[in-house]
Design a protein around this motif. Structure first.
Motif, PDB file in Angstrom:
ATOM      1  N   GLU A   1       0.829  -1.200   0.000  1.00  0.00           N
ATOM      2  CA  GLU A   1       0.000   0.000   0.000  1.00  0.00           C
ATOM      3  C   GLU A   1       0.869   1.258   0.000  1.00  0.00           C
ATOM      4  OE1 GLU A   1      -3.404   2.174   2.806  1.00  0.00           O
ATOM      5  OE2 GLU A   1      -2.671   0.168   3.295  1.00  0.00           O
ATOM      6  N   ASP A   2       1.969   1.204   0.750  1.00  0.00           N
ATOM      7  CA  ASP A   2       2.877   2.355   0.825  1.00  0.00           C
ATOM      8  C   ASP A   2       3.627   2.559  -0.486  1.00  0.00           C
ATOM      9  OD1 ASP A   2       2.140   2.775   3.466  1.00  0.00           O
ATOM     10  OD2 ASP A   2       3.747   1.507   4.245  1.00  0.00           O
ATOM     11  N   VAL A   3       4.167   1.491  -1.043  1.00  0.00           N
ATOM     12  CA  VAL A   3       4.978   1.632  -2.256  1.00  0.00           C
ATOM     13  C   VAL A   3       4.122   2.057  -3.445  1.00  0.00           C
ATOM     14  CG1 VAL A   3       4.834  -0.754  -3.145  1.00  0.00           C
ATOM     15  CG2 VAL A   3       6.891   0.606  -3.545  1.00  0.00           C
ATOM     16  N   VAL A   4       2.870   1.604  -3.492  1.00  0.00           N
ATOM     17  CA  VAL A   4       1.979   2.009  -4.580  1.00  0.00           C
ATOM     18  C   VAL A   4       1.744   3.521  -4.524  1.00  0.00           C
ATOM     19  CG1 VAL A   4      -0.390   1.881  -5.421  1.00  0.00           C
ATOM     20  CG2 VAL A   4       0.846  -0.216  -4.878  1.00  0.00           C
ATOM     21  N   LYS A   5       1.507   4.046  -3.330  1.00  0.00           N
ATOM     22  CA  LYS A   5       1.328   5.495  -3.174  1.00  0.00           C
ATOM     23  C   LYS A   5       2.599   6.241  -3.579  1.00  0.00           C
ATOM     24  CE  LYS A   5      -2.012   5.320   0.656  1.00  0.00           C
ATOM     25  NZ  LYS A   5      -2.206   5.622   2.092  1.00  0.00           N
ATOM     26  N   ASP A   6       3.724   5.759  -3.078  1.00  0.00           N
ATOM     27  CA  ASP A   6       4.986   6.449  -3.335  1.00  0.00           C
ATOM     28  C   ASP A   6       5.322   6.466  -4.820  1.00  0.00           C
ATOM     29  OD1 ASP A   6       5.143   6.777  -0.630  1.00  0.00           O
ATOM     30  OD2 ASP A   6       6.565   5.139  -0.298  1.00  0.00           O
ATOM     31  N   LEU A   7       5.130   5.323  -5.496  1.00  0.00           N
ATOM     32  CA  LEU A   7       5.430   5.251  -6.922  1.00  0.00           C
ATOM     33  C   LEU A   7       4.465   6.123  -7.728  1.00  0.00           C
ATOM     34  CD1 LEU A   7       6.269   1.476  -7.495  1.00  0.00           C
ATOM     35  CD2 LEU A   7       7.835   3.413  -7.597  1.00  0.00           C
ATOM     36  N   SER A   8       3.205   6.118  -7.344  1.00  0.00           N
ATOM     37  CA  SER A   8       2.213   6.920  -8.077  1.00  0.00           C
ATOM     38  C   SER A   8       2.560   8.394  -8.027  1.00  0.00           C
ATOM     39  CB  SER A   8       0.811   6.697  -7.481  1.00  0.00           C
ATOM     40  OG  SER A   8       0.396   5.356  -7.649  1.00  0.00           O
ATOM     41  N   PHE A   9       2.882   8.892  -6.826  1.00  0.00           N
ATOM     42  CA  PHE A   9       3.230  10.309  -6.695  1.00  0.00           C
ATOM     43  C   PHE A   9       4.538  10.630  -7.419  1.00  0.00           C
ATOM     44  CE2 PHE A   9       0.517  10.196  -2.727  1.00  0.00           C
ATOM     45  CZ  PHE A   9      -0.464  11.027  -3.240  1.00  0.00           C
ATOM     46  N   ALA A  10       5.518   9.718  -7.311  1.00  0.00           N
ATOM     47  CA  ALA A  10       6.823   9.961  -7.934  1.00  0.00           C
ATOM     48  C   ALA A  10       6.707  10.014  -9.453  1.00  0.00           C
ATOM     49  CB  ALA A  10       7.811   8.877  -7.515  1.00  0.00           C
TER      50      ALA A  10
ATOM     51  N   GLN B   1      10.399  16.156 -12.668  1.00  0.00           N
ATOM     52  CA  GLN B   1      11.312  15.854 -11.565  1.00  0.00           C
ATOM     53  C   GLN B   1      11.963  14.489 -11.754  1.00  0.00           C
ATOM     54  OE1 GLN B   1       9.339  16.181  -7.786  1.00  0.00           O
ATOM     55  NE2 GLN B   1       9.630  18.372  -7.676  1.00  0.00           N
ATOM     56  N   LYS B   2      13.159  14.354 -11.188  1.00  0.00           N
ATOM     57  CA  LYS B   2      13.805  13.046 -11.153  1.00  0.00           C
ATOM     58  C   LYS B   2      13.076  12.152 -10.155  1.00  0.00           C
ATOM     59  CE  LYS B   2      18.476  14.728 -12.197  1.00  0.00           C
ATOM     60  NZ  LYS B   2      19.884  14.803 -11.712  1.00  0.00           N
ATOM     61  N   LEU B   3      13.219  10.844 -10.336  1.00  0.00           N
ATOM     62  CA  LEU B   3      12.619   9.926  -9.375  1.00  0.00           C
ATOM     63  C   LEU B   3      13.320  10.092  -8.029  1.00  0.00           C
ATOM     64  CD1 LEU B   3      12.151   6.746 -11.590  1.00  0.00           C
ATOM     65  CD2 LEU B   3      10.392   8.306 -10.766  1.00  0.00           C
TER      66      LEU B   3
ATOM     67  N   ALA C   1       7.524  -5.071  -1.808  1.00  0.00           N
ATOM     68  CA  ALA C   1       7.436  -3.626  -2.055  1.00  0.00           C
ATOM     69  C   ALA C   1       8.759  -3.081  -2.592  1.00  0.00           C
ATOM     70  CB  ALA C   1       7.048  -2.903  -0.771  1.00  0.00           C
ATOM     71  N   LEU C   2       9.868  -3.548  -2.031  1.00  0.00           N
ATOM     72  CA  LEU C   2      11.180  -3.107  -2.497  1.00  0.00           C
ATOM     73  C   LEU C   2      11.401  -3.502  -3.948  1.00  0.00           C
ATOM     74  CD1 LEU C   2      13.334  -4.057   0.624  1.00  0.00           C
ATOM     75  CD2 LEU C   2      12.725  -1.745  -0.103  1.00  0.00           C
ATOM     76  N   MET C   3      10.987  -4.702  -4.296  1.00  0.00           N
ATOM     77  CA  MET C   3      11.136  -5.196  -5.654  1.00  0.00           C
ATOM     78  C   MET C   3      10.388  -4.302  -6.646  1.00  0.00           C
ATOM     79  SD  MET C   3      10.030  -8.949  -7.110  1.00  0.00           S
ATOM     80  CE  MET C   3      10.722  -9.731  -5.650  1.00  0.00           C
ATOM     81  N   GLN C   4       9.196  -3.875  -6.256  1.00  0.00           N
ATOM     82  CA  GLN C   4       8.391  -3.022  -7.128  1.00  0.00           C
ATOM     83  C   GLN C   4       9.071  -1.665  -7.335  1.00  0.00           C
ATOM     84  OE1 GLN C   4       4.302  -3.051  -6.046  1.00  0.00           O
ATOM     85  NE2 GLN C   4       3.660  -1.631  -7.637  1.00  0.00           N
ATOM     86  N   ALA C   5       9.647  -1.107  -6.281  1.00  0.00           N
ATOM     87  CA  ALA C   5      10.336   0.181  -6.402  1.00  0.00           C
ATOM     88  C   ALA C   5      11.582   0.070  -7.279  1.00  0.00           C
ATOM     89  CB  ALA C   5      10.709   0.709  -5.025  1.00  0.00           C
ATOM     90  N   LYS C   6      12.294  -1.062  -7.171  1.00  0.00           N
ATOM     91  CA  LYS C   6      13.531  -1.233  -7.931  1.00  0.00           C
ATOM     92  C   LYS C   6      13.277  -1.434  -9.414  1.00  0.00           C
ATOM     93  CE  LYS C   6      17.027  -0.956  -6.643  1.00  0.00           C
ATOM     94  NZ  LYS C   6      17.824   0.288  -6.443  1.00  0.00           N
ATOM     95  N   ILE C   7      12.051  -1.824  -9.792  1.00  0.00           N
ATOM     96  CA  ILE C   7      11.722  -1.941 -11.213  1.00  0.00           C
ATOM     97  C   ILE C   7      11.939  -0.599 -11.913  1.00  0.00           C
ATOM     98  CG2 ILE C   7       9.776  -2.259 -12.820  1.00  0.00           C
ATOM     99  CD1 ILE C   7       8.740  -4.428 -10.914  1.00  0.00           C
ATOM    100  N   TYR C   8      11.735   0.499 -11.180  1.00  0.00           N
ATOM    101  CA  TYR C   8      11.913   1.842 -11.724  1.00  0.00           C
ATOM    102  C   TYR C   8      13.305   2.403 -11.405  1.00  0.00           C
ATOM    103  CZ  TYR C   8       6.909   1.739 -12.564  1.00  0.00           C
ATOM    104  OH  TYR C   8       5.655   1.404 -13.013  1.00  0.00           O
ATOM    105  N   ASP C   9      14.205   1.542 -10.950  1.00  0.00           N
ATOM    106  CA  ASP C   9      15.593   1.937 -10.634  1.00  0.00           C
ATOM    107  C   ASP C   9      15.656   3.058  -9.605  1.00  0.00           C
ATOM    108  OD1 ASP C   9      16.774   0.100 -12.380  1.00  0.00           O
ATOM    109  OD2 ASP C   9      16.478   1.438 -14.085  1.00  0.00           O
ATOM    110  N   ILE C  10      14.740   3.032  -8.654  1.00  0.00           N
ATOM    111  CA  ILE C  10      14.751   4.016  -7.578  1.00  0.00           C
ATOM    112  C   ILE C  10      15.786   3.593  -6.529  1.00  0.00           C
ATOM    113  CG2 ILE C  10      13.403   5.000  -5.685  1.00  0.00           C
ATOM    114  CD1 ILE C  10      10.957   4.859  -7.453  1.00  0.00           C
TER     115      ILE C  10
END
Length: 775
Positions: free
Chosen positions: A426-435, A444-446, A463-472
């Motif tokens: 739930e947290d990573v989905v929010k964070d990725l959506s806003f980013a 803006q940069k990620l 959640a970490l895996m999902q964020a790393k898909i975008y190389d964050i």
């Protein structure tokens, strides 16, 4: 050039004295008077009656204007009575000879400049040579002026006016001239090729003639004025209205309703570049974030901040771009390197963690310099909130220092609490959506994601895996058990298998499952430590490394964090003593921690920056004590109400191995939807039972709901029986795979999730596993 005489102010005479007016003998009036009524004609009698027209009226003296005295003057010695002096047309220096136009120095300089322009005109312009043998027609860029023209040179221009005697041609916004011709078929707006016949520098005029060239026999080459590079850090009010050339890397592109705003950085600083053609139209669409560019434009101010109004923005060639990016990266990397500072306390665990903590500090400082936003996620309890606030207090002053945006602290830093002690989907989905939205809308940069008091466990991996898909890039500072070490790094640098038995103080690094998805991982378990140095303490130490100037502001936060998490270690005692330097007692630190937990329950997913700052005593100090006292009173009241409801319903059993197991059904016997929540309720129940029986006893308290259980245990259970919530969870997963068991935490505190229909089986197996523990 004639100029008003500064001595006589253009009058030609100087006042040396005054004397009595000879005309009126000093009275100020003439001898003759006149009757007003004789001069009041053409007005009806009714109107005349309103005025006093009888009597004589005095007439002011014309010579002295009614003053009675006149000035005695003499001819101005500086201008000889002309009221003007002759000055140099260039430098303004006063000239002795009235026939001269320039002083000798300026005449000499003009001759030198003219000779230099004639002999070195090719050095002033960067012109591509033509190898095909065709004639070259030059097209001036917006910055070229009259000094960049060559006699007999061919130039492409635009017709701006047509007259009988010729046409006026504009070569750019600064250079235009007259092409004399009687036979022209050109009209306004047509492009034309002209030959320069004469340059009249003093009159700022250029004479042109038609150029007889035909299509296919010439090539058009753009002329770029040669300007020395200016670093962004040197842009200040002294350079306003001046043309500069800046090299930099594009950090952000924002399209406004007016111009397109490019945020660029070089090795020294950051600035904005405005490009405008039509309102709301994206300029230079081929330029993207990350490109290395050359900007030429005029330095101006917008909302009090330095900004470049661009004349041109060009991508640099690959070789030049790579060199510039390497220069920027090296400079920013050096600037991001944190100072060498001592830890707030003495600890061998922190000493072994120091390389990773400095790495985390450098990554965060580099993100600030790179113009990336920083997203801090932390657990919503006293420990996690102390970690987040410490990081906030370290980062925001640096954002204000290095980012030119006056609202940088709001746009480039975000602190968000997480309900769970791990990074939820739930947290990573929010964070990725806003980013991703900020990247699309504002260029803006990620962001850099910083996880505090969560991020280390297997529960975080999805959640970490999902964020790393975008190389964050992700930094984790946590104290939860991350699982067994896969590898261990020893003091001499040797890397051995995680199964190899070595003493804790020999471990200087380790690798766990989440490290595949985390860029920088700070956790005491990685160096042979445990959870007793909490995330709030670790994050405060890292914050101190990031920005040493905030040491006195935040040095009491670790004391709040460790006591709020019920940690017990030598480091805990040191942090409590450190807080005493700011006159905080141990009881006051506990009180603050409990108020933070209480307020966090009602803040839910808000960061509560102002309120939390007041409670923690890092801002609004005049309100700190009043706020803590008010919250603590309500906190005790609500805890008392909850304990009165649950204590009579505790099912206490002493197992065969001597462990005292307490069970409470919080779903049936606790107040819902209020503070304290089930997890906190279990903690309060456990603390009360331990207070009655003694903390040397092996006591476990389990508070369960339909599909979850919260576990608390005394250190005695861990020390005597090797009890660990994480171990119990792993065993239950194997024994009841159909229950969908998940969870974990610390050795003596954690949670278990399961399918509601298998509640009885899960809790029964939990009891059996605890009963099978041997002393």
């Amino acid at each position: 050039m004639k100029k008003e005489c500064p001595k006589c102010k253009g009058t030609g005479s100087i006042i040396v004295d005054t004397k009595v007016c000879e005309v009126c003998d000093g009275t100020g009036y003439e001898e003759d008077s006149f009757e007003m009524k004789n001069h009041f004609k053409g007005v009806n009698n009714k109107a005349v009656a309103k005025f006093d027209l009888d009597g004589d009226r005095d007439v002011p003296c014309e010579a002295c204007k009614g003053k009675g005295t006149v000035n005695v003057v003499e001819k101005c010695s500086k201008c000889g009575g002309t009221g003007e002096i002759n000055v140099c047309g260039d430098c303004g220096k006063e000239l002795d000879n009235d026939n001269d136009t320039y002083c000798e120095d300026c005449k000499k300089k003009q001759k030198q400049d003219k000779l230099k322009r004639k002999n070195e005109s090719s050095k002033k312009l960067k012109v591509e040579s033509d190898i095909s043998g065709k004639q070259i027609v030059y097209q001036l860029d917006g910055l070229c002026d009259m000094n960049d023209l060559d006699i007999n040179g061919l130039y492409k221009g635009k017709v701006t006016r047509v007259e009988k005697y010729g046409v006026f041609v504009s070569l750019n916004n600064q250079v235009w001239g007259l092409m004399r011709t009687r036979n022209t078929h050109k009209k306004v707006g047509d492009y034309i090729i002209v030959r320069i016949t004469q340059i009249k520098e003093r009159k700022k005029e250029v004479d042109m003639a038609p150029a007889h060239v035909f299509k296919g026999e010439y090539v058009v080459k753009k002329l770029t004025k040669k300007i020395k590079r200016t670093t962004i850090a040197s842009l200040d009010e002294n350079k306003l209205k001046k043309i500069v050339k800046v090299y930099g890397e594009v950090m952000q592109i924002q399209q406004t309703s007016g111009p397109t705003i490019f945020t660029i950085t070089d090795e020294t600083s950051i600035t904005w570049v405005a490009a405008f053609n039509e309102p709301g139209v994206r300029m230079y669409p081929d330029i993207e974030v990350g490109d290395a560019v050359k900007v030429i434009g005029e330095v101006n101010q917008h909302n009090g901040e330095i900004q470049i109004e661009s004349e041109s923005i060009e991508k640099l060639k690959p070789a030049v771009a790579d060199k510039l990016k390497s220069l920027i990266a090296k400079a920013l990397d050096e600037k991001a390197e944190p100072e060498e500072v001592d830890f707030l306390i003495k600890s061998p665990v922190l000493d072994r963690l120091k390389p990773k903590m400095r790495e985390a500090a450098k990554v965060i400082r580099r993100a600030i310099l790179d113009g990336r936003s920083i997203l801090v996620r932390h657990h919503a309890d006293a420990d996690g909130i102390c970690a987040g606030v410490a990081m906030e207090k370290a980062v925001i002053p640096l954002l204000k220092e290095f980012n030119p945006d006056k609202d940088a602290e709001w746009y480039y830093f975000k602190r968000s609490p997480s309900k769970a002690p791990f990074y939820e989907l739930e947290d990573v989905v929010k964070d990725l959506s806003f980013a991703l939205e900020d990247q699309e809308r504002h260029g803006q940069k990620l962001p850099l994601i910083v996880l505090l008091d969560n991020g280390s466990t297997e529960e975080d991996i999805v959640a970490l895996m999902q964020a790393k898909i975008y190389d964050i890039e992700i930094v984790v500072i946590d104290h939860h058990f991350p699982g067994d070490l896969i590898t261990k790094k020893l003091k001499d640098g040797t890397v051995v298998s995680g199964d190899k038995e070595v003493s804790a103080d020999e471990i200087y690094g380790g690798e766990v499952l989440v490290d595949e998805y985390v860029d920088t991982h700070v956790n005491p378990y990685l160096v042979g430590g445990d959870s007793q140095i909490t995330a709030g303490a670790l994050a405060t130490e890292v914050a101190h490394i990031i920005n040493p100037e905030i040491k006195d502001l935040i040095k009491h936060l670790p004391g709040v964090a460790v006591l709020g998490d019920h940690a017990e270690a030598d480091e805990v005692d040191q942090y409590v003593k450190l807080a005493a330097e700011k006159n905080y007692t141990k009881e006051e630190l506990k009180k603050i921690a409990e108020c933070i937990d209480f307020e966090a329950y009602f803040l839910r997913f808000m960061n509560g920056r102002g309120i939390i700052d007041t409670i923690l005593g890092v801002d609004n100090l005049d309100k700190h004590k009043k706020m803590v006292d008010a919250l603590y009173k309500e906190y005790l009241k609500r805890v008392d109400i909850q304990l009165k409801a649950v204590m009579p319903n505790i099912n206490q059993t002493t197992l065969d191995n001597g462990i005292i197991l307490n069970r409470l059904d919080v779903e049936k016997f606790a107040h819902k939807f209020t503070f304290p929540a089930p997890g906190k309720t279990c903690g309060f129940v456990h603390d009360k039972i331990v207070q009655e029986l003694g903390d040397e006893k092996p006591i476990i308290t389990l508070g369960n709901g339909p599909d979850f259980a919260v576990v608390r245990a005394t250190d005695a259970v861990n020390e005597k029986f090797g009890f660990s919530v994480n171990t119990i969870v792993d065993e239950l997963k194997e024994e009841i795979p159909q229950a969908g068991i998940d969870g974990g935490g610390h050795e003596c505190a954690g949670s278990i999730k399961y399918i509601e229909g298998l509640q009885d089986k899960v809790l029964n197996e939990f009891k059996i596993n605890v009963e099978n523990l041997k002393n």
